[in-house]
Design a protein around this motif. Structure first.
Motif, PDB file in Angstrom:
ATOM      1  N   PHE B  37       0.822  -1.215   0.000  1.00  0.00           N
ATOM      2  CA  PHE B  37       0.000   0.000   0.000  1.00  0.00           C
ATOM      3  C   PHE B  37       0.854   1.262   0.000  1.00  0.00           C
ATOM      4  N   GLY B  38       2.113   1.124   0.372  1.00  0.00           N
ATOM      5  CA  GLY B  38       2.991   2.285   0.422  1.00  0.00           C
ATOM      6  C   GLY B  38       3.535   2.705  -0.939  1.00  0.00           C
ATOM      7  N   HIS B  39       3.167   1.950  -1.982  1.00  0.00           N
ATOM      8  CA  HIS B  39       3.792   2.192  -3.284  1.00  0.00           C
ATOM      9  C   HIS B  39       3.486   3.582  -3.844  1.00  0.00           C
ATOM     10  N   GLY B  40       2.268   4.059  -3.618  1.00  0.00           N
ATOM     11  CA  GLY B  40       1.896   5.390  -4.100  1.00  0.00           C
ATOM     12  C   GLY B  40       2.683   6.478  -3.392  1.00  0.00           C
ATOM     13  N   ALA B  41       2.844   6.317  -2.093  1.00  0.00           N
ATOM     14  CA  ALA B  41       3.601   7.309  -1.325  1.00  0.00           C
ATOM     15  C   ALA B  41       5.075   7.277  -1.705  1.00  0.00           C
ATOM     16  N   LEU B  42       5.571   6.104  -2.048  1.00  0.00           N
ATOM     17  CA  LEU B  42       6.967   6.011  -2.485  1.00  0.00           C
ATOM     18  C   LEU B  42       7.155   6.716  -3.826  1.00  0.00           C
ATOM     19  N   LEU B  43       6.168   6.578  -4.699  1.00  0.00           N
ATOM     20  CA  LEU B  43       6.182   7.301  -5.978  1.00  0.00           C
ATOM     21  C   LEU B  43       6.289   8.811  -5.725  1.00  0.00           C
ATOM     22  N   MET B  44       5.448   9.288  -4.805  1.00  0.00           N
ATOM     23  CA  MET B  44       5.421  10.715  -4.468  1.00  0.00           C
ATOM     24  C   MET B  44       6.767  11.152  -3.911  1.00  0.00           C
ATOM     25  N   PHE B  45       7.307  10.377  -2.995  1.00  0.00           N
ATOM     26  CA  PHE B  45       8.579  10.717  -2.367  1.00  0.00           C
ATOM     27  C   PHE B  45       9.697  10.785  -3.413  1.00  0.00           C
ATOM     28  N   GLY B  46       9.657   9.846  -4.352  1.00  0.00           N
ATOM     29  CA  GLY B  46      10.641   9.833  -5.434  1.00  0.00           C
ATOM     30  C   GLY B  46      10.553  11.087  -6.287  1.00  0.00           C
ATOM     31  N   ALA B  47       9.318  11.533  -6.537  1.00  0.00           N
ATOM     32  CA  ALA B  47       9.117  12.741  -7.343  1.00  0.00           C
ATOM     33  C   ALA B  47       9.705  13.961  -6.631  1.00  0.00           C
ATOM     34  N   TYR B  48       9.399  14.099  -5.347  1.00  0.00           N
ATOM     35  CA  TYR B  48       9.917  15.234  -4.578  1.00  0.00           C
ATOM     36  C   TYR B  48      11.440  15.212  -4.479  1.00  0.00           C
ATOM     37  N   LEU B  49      11.970  13.994  -4.306  1.00  0.00           N
ATOM     38  CA  LEU B  49      13.424  13.877  -4.181  1.00  0.00           C
ATOM     39  C   LEU B  49      14.102  14.296  -5.487  1.00  0.00           C
ATOM     40  N   THR B  50      13.516  13.910  -6.600  1.00  0.00           N
ATOM     41  CA  THR B  50      14.041  14.343  -7.902  1.00  0.00           C
ATOM     42  C   THR B  50      14.030  15.870  -7.976  1.00  0.00           C
ATOM     43  N   TRP B  51      12.932  16.466  -7.537  1.00  0.00           N
ATOM     44  CA  TRP B  51      12.801  17.934  -7.547  1.00  0.00           C
ATOM     45  C   TRP B  51      13.903  18.577  -6.710  1.00  0.00           C
ATOM     46  N   THR B  52      14.159  18.024  -5.520  1.00  0.00           N
ATOM     47  CA  THR B  52      15.191  18.576  -4.649  1.00  0.00           C
ATOM     48  C   THR B  52      16.579  18.460  -5.277  1.00  0.00           C
ATOM     49  N   LEU B  53      16.866  17.298  -5.821  1.00  0.00           N
ATOM     50  CA  LEU B  53      18.173  17.110  -6.454  1.00  0.00           C
ATOM     51  C   LEU B  53      18.347  18.081  -7.613  1.00  0.00           C
ATOM     52  N   LEU B  54      17.279  18.246  -8.390  1.00  0.00           N
ATOM     53  CA  LEU B  54      17.330  19.154  -9.532  1.00  0.00           C
ATOM     54  C   LEU B  54      17.613  20.587  -9.083  1.00  0.00           C
ATOM     55  N   ASN B  55      16.946  20.995  -8.006  1.00  0.00           N
ATOM     56  CA  ASN B  55      17.030  22.397  -7.589  1.00  0.00           C
ATOM     57  C   ASN B  55      18.202  22.719  -6.672  1.00  0.00           C
ATOM     58  N   THR B  56      18.766  21.718  -6.019  1.00  0.00           N
ATOM     59  CA  THR B  56      19.898  22.010  -5.146  1.00  0.00           C
ATOM     60  C   THR B  56      21.227  21.771  -5.844  1.00  0.00           C
ATOM     61  N   THR B  57      21.301  20.795  -6.735  1.00  0.00           N
ATOM     62  CA  THR B  57      22.588  20.477  -7.353  1.00  0.00           C
ATOM     63  C   THR B  57      22.733  21.122  -8.722  1.00  0.00           C
ATOM     64  N   GLY B  58      21.630  21.466  -9.344  1.00  0.00           N
ATOM     65  CA  GLY B  58      21.696  22.037 -10.677  1.00  0.00           C
ATOM     66  C   GLY B  58      22.042  21.016 -11.755  1.00  0.00           C
ATOM     67  N   LEU B  59      22.003  19.734 -11.396  1.00  0.00           N
ATOM     68  CA  LEU B  59      22.260  18.682 -12.387  1.00  0.00           C
ATOM     69  C   LEU B  59      21.094  18.621 -13.378  1.00  0.00           C
ATOM     70  N   PRO B  60      21.341  18.084 -14.554  1.00  0.00           N
ATOM     71  CA  PRO B  60      20.235  17.933 -15.504  1.00  0.00           C
ATOM     72  C   PRO B  60      19.130  17.046 -14.899  1.00  0.00           C
ATOM     73  N   LEU B  61      17.909  17.212 -15.404  1.00  0.00           N
ATOM     74  CA  LEU B  61      16.756  16.503 -14.853  1.00  0.00           C
ATOM     75  C   LEU B  61      16.950  14.986 -14.847  1.00  0.00           C
ATOM     76  N   ILE B  62      17.451  14.471 -15.967  1.00  0.00           N
ATOM     77  CA  ILE B  62      17.551  13.014 -16.084  1.00  0.00           C
ATOM     78  C   ILE B  62      18.575  12.466 -15.087  1.00  0.00           C
ATOM     79  N   VAL B  63      19.644  13.258 -14.838  1.00  0.00           N
ATOM     80  CA  VAL B  63      20.666  12.842 -13.858  1.00  0.00           C
ATOM     81  C   VAL B  63      20.081  12.914 -12.439  1.00  0.00           C
ATOM     82  N   SER B  64      19.295  13.976 -12.194  1.00  0.00           N
ATOM     83  CA  SER B  64      18.635  14.086 -10.893  1.00  0.00           C
ATOM     84  C   SER B  64      17.718  12.893 -10.648  1.00  0.00           C
ATOM     85  N   LEU B  65      17.011  12.504 -11.707  1.00  0.00           N
ATOM     86  CA  LEU B  65      16.127  11.347 -11.583  1.00  0.00           C
ATOM     87  C   LEU B  65      16.921  10.083 -11.265  1.00  0.00           C
TER      88      LEU B  65
END
Lengths: 243, 291
Positions: B37-65
Motif C-alpha cells: 500500500f505504500g507504493h503510491g507514497a513512495l512514488l510521491m517521495f521519489g518525485a519530490y526527491l528528484t525535484w530537490t536534487l534538480l534544484n539544489t545540485t543544478g544537475l540535468p533533470l535526467i541525472v537528478s532522476l
C-alpha cells in the motif's frame, strides 16, 4: 565410524500439538539410514527440524561437528546438508535444466555446475530427455527424478530423501528405486524415508522405526528379522492413534 | 487533432505510468505475497526527491532522476528492513506487512508535507523532443513516458528471464519452501525486489511530477489504478501486468474522451468490480498445472 549427523532428545510440534518427543538418532559417514513408520508420527517434522525449516522446542542437532541451532537453511545447504522434500511440486515454470542449474548455483557450486549436470544426467537419463521441459509438465516419477537430481546438483555430504516414491505406480517406483541406488553411490550419507518398507530396507544400512515421535526400534537393514513383525508394529501404532 | 490520436497518445502515456507502478507491485506480490500500500507514497517521495536534487545540485533533470532512483532504492532497503522482514515470518505476517505499508503511506505523506511544504511544485519537461503522429504532436515528458516505461519493464522481464538473480526470484515465486531448501535466501530476494520496485515507482513519480503539479497525495490515484491493473492482469504475472496496464490506460483514455474526466474513474472501477466478479484471478491469468 564417526558421526555426520547426531540428533539428541529432540522435541518439536506445531502450536499445542507435540509431534517429536525426545527423539535421538545418528547418521555416520558413508552410511545410509532408513526411517520407517506410519504417516503422522513425526518423520517429516524431524527432517524439517534437521534442515532448519522448523524450529525444535528443545534438543540438539549436530551436523559435521557443528550445532545447527540458529543457522539458516542456506548455511546448512552450503555445508552439504541437502533435503529433498516430500511431494514437492517443484518450480512449475522453470525448465528441468534451469531447476538443476539453480540448485547448483544456490548451494554455492555455480562454477562446477556443468560437471554436476553431466553426472546427474548419467544417473537420470530421463532428465536429459526432458531438460527443456517445464517441471510443471513432468509426470510424477519424472518430477521425483528432477527433485533428486536437484539434490545431487548441490553436491551433498548428507542427502535427505523424504518419501521419494510417494504416489508412484509400482512400475515407476521400481525405476526410481534403481535411480536411488545410483544416487547412493554418488553421496557419502543418506537418510531415506519412504512408505515402502522393502525399498527402505534394501537401500539402507540401518533403520529406525519412528512411532509417536520417538524411535521405538532400530537395527541393521539386512537383519533376517521378520518384516511381518515390523509391519505389525506399524499397524499397532496406527491403531493406538485411533483411540 | 483527431480523436483517435488523442486517445492513442493518452493510452500510451497513462499505460506507461501504470505499468511502471504495477510492475513493481506485481514483483512484490509474486515473491512476498503482499500488496504494498505504500507504493503510491513512495512514488510521491521519489518525485519530490528528484525535484530537490534538480534544484539544489543544478544537475540535468535526467541525472537528478537517476540520483533519486538510487537514493529511493536505498530507502526501499530501509523500508524492507523496517516494515517487511520483522513481520513476514510471523503467523498472518502478510496482513501485518500490509498494515505496516499502509502506515508507511501516512508517514511518507506527512513527512513530505513537513519537508517540502504545501506550495505547488512541478518538474520541468523531460527534454524537448517531439514527434508528429497523425496530425497530433507528442513531445517532452509524454514522449519519454511512452518510450521509457516499456523499455524499463522489458529490461526487467529480460533480467528475470535470463540472469541468475532472475532465476532466484522466479524460483522463490513458484515454491518458497523448496527454494529455501535449495539454499536461496528469501531475505536477499525480498530486498532486491523491493529496491527494484521502489526504483520503478520513482521513475513513474518523476514523470508524473513533470506532467502535473506534485502534492503529498499525488501517489494515491496511480496506486488505485495499479491495483485495477493487477486485478485485470492477474497479480504475479508480468505479461498480464503489461497487458493490464495498457488496457486500463485505454479504458481511461476512451472514457475520459467520451464521458469526461469525472466519469472516467467511475467506469474504470466499475470495470474492476466486473472483472473481480467474473474472473477474480485476473482476466489474463492462466493456471499452470502444478499437481
Amino acid at each position: 565410524m564417526s558421526d555426520l549427523l547426531t540428533v539428541e532428545n529432540l522435541t518439536a510440534g506445531y502450536g499445542q500439538a507435540g509431534v517429536l518427543r525426545g527423539i535421538s538418532l545418528r547418521v555416520g559417514e558413508n552410511e545410509a539410514v532408513g526411517l520407517l513408520g506410519p504417516n503422522g508420527h513425526g518423520k517429516t517434522t524431524l527432517l524439517r527440524c534437521v534442515s532448519n525449516l522448523h524450529r525444535p522446542t528443545s534438543g540438539t542437532i549436530t551436523f559435521a561437528g557443528r550445532s545447527t541451532a540458529g543457522r539458516s537453511p542456506r548455511d546448512l545447504v552450503r555445508s552439504g546438508l541437502i533435503h529433498v522434500p516430500q511431494g514437492s511440486r517443484l518450480f512449475p515454470q522453470l525448465t528441468v535444466e534451469e531447476a538443476l542449474r539453480l540448485s547448483a548455483a544456490s548451494s554455492g557450486h555455480a562454477g562446477s555446475w556443468r560437471d554436476s549436470l553431466d553426472r546427474v544426467y548419467s544417473v537420470f537419463p530421463r532428465l536429459k530427455e526432458r531438460r527443456r521441459q517445464l517441471t510443471g509438465t513432468l509426470s510424477g516419477g519424472e518430477r521425483q527424478m528432477a527433485s533428486l537430481g536437484m539434490g545431487l546438483m548441490a553436491q551433498p555430504t548428507l542427502l535427505i530423501l523424504d518419501e521419494p516414491t510417494l504416489g508412484l505406480s509400482p512400475k515407476v517406483k521400481h525405476e526410481l528405486s534403481e535411480c536411488i541406488v545410483r544416487v547412493r553411490a554418488e553421496v557419502s550419507s543418506i537418510i531415506l524415508v519412504d512408505g515402502d518398507m522393502e525399498l527402505v530396507l534394501d537401500l539402507t544400512d540401518r533403520y529406525h522405526v519412528v512411532l509417536h515421535g520417538d524411535v521405538v526400534d532400530s537395527g541393521a537393514s539386512d537383519d533376517e528379522r521378520s518384516r511381518d513383525e515390523m509391519m505389525s508394529l506399524f499397524l499397532g501404532g496406527a491403531a493406538d492413534e485411533r483411540h | 487533432m483527431s480523436g483517435i490520436s488523442v486517445i492513442a497518445t493518452s493510452t500510451l502515456v497513462l499505460g506507461g505510468l501504470y505499468l511502471l507502478m504495477a510492475a513493481g507491485l506485481t514483483l512484490i506480490w509474486s515473491t512476498l505475497r503482499v500488496f504494498n500500500f505504500g507504493h503510491g507514497a513512495l512514488l510521491m517521495f521519489g518525485a519530490y526527491l528528484t525535484w530537490t536534487l534538480l534544484n539544489t545540485t543544478g544537475l540535468p533533470l535526467i541525472v537528478s532522476l537517476a540520483g533519486a532512483v538510487v537514493a529511493m532504492a536505498a530507502l526501499g532497503a530501509v523500508y524492507e528492513f523496517l516494515l517487511v522482514s520483522p513481520f513476514i515470518k510471523r503467523p498472518n505476517g502478510d496482513m501485518l506487512v500490509m498494515v505496516a505499508t499502509l502506515a508507511a503511506t501516512m508517514l511518507l505523506q506527512s513527512g513530505a508535507q513537513l519537508i517540502w511544504g504545501p506550495e505547488l511544485k512541478q518538474l520541468p519537461p523531460f527534454g524537448g523532443a517531439r514527434v508528429d503522429v497523425a496530425g497530433s504532436v507528442v513531445q517532452g515528458t509524454q514522449l519519454v513516458t511512452i518510450v521509457l516505461a516499456p523499455l524499463l519493464v522489458g529490461l526487467l522481464a529480460l533480467v528475470l528471464r535470463r540472469s541468475s538473480i532472475g532465476l532466484t526470484v522466479r524460483a522463490l515465486e513458484q515454491n518458497r519452501e523448496h527454494a529455501q531448501l535449495l539454499g536461496i535466501p528469501p531475505r536477499r530476494v525480498y530486498l532486491f525486489v523491493v529496491m527494484v520496485a521502489v526504483g520503478f515507482a520513482t521513475v513513474a513519480g518523476a514523470l508524473l511530477g513533470s506532467m502535473q503539479f506534485m502534492s503529498p497525495a499525488m501517489g494515491s490515484d496511480p496506486l488505485l489504478r495499479a491495483f485495477v491493473v493487477l486485478a485485470f492482469g492477474g497479480a504475479g504475472s508480468l505479461a498480464g501486468t503489461i497487458a493490464g496496464a495498457y488496457a486500463i490506460g485505454l479504458l481511461e483514455a476512451v472514457t475520459t474522451y467520451y464521458f469526461g474526466l469525472s466519469w472516467s474513474p467511475v467506469l474504470v472501477f466499475l470495470a474492476m468490480i466486473v472483472i473481480m466478479l467474473v474472473k477474480p484471478e485476473g482476466l489474463l491469468h492462466t493456471r499452470v498445472r502444478s499437481a
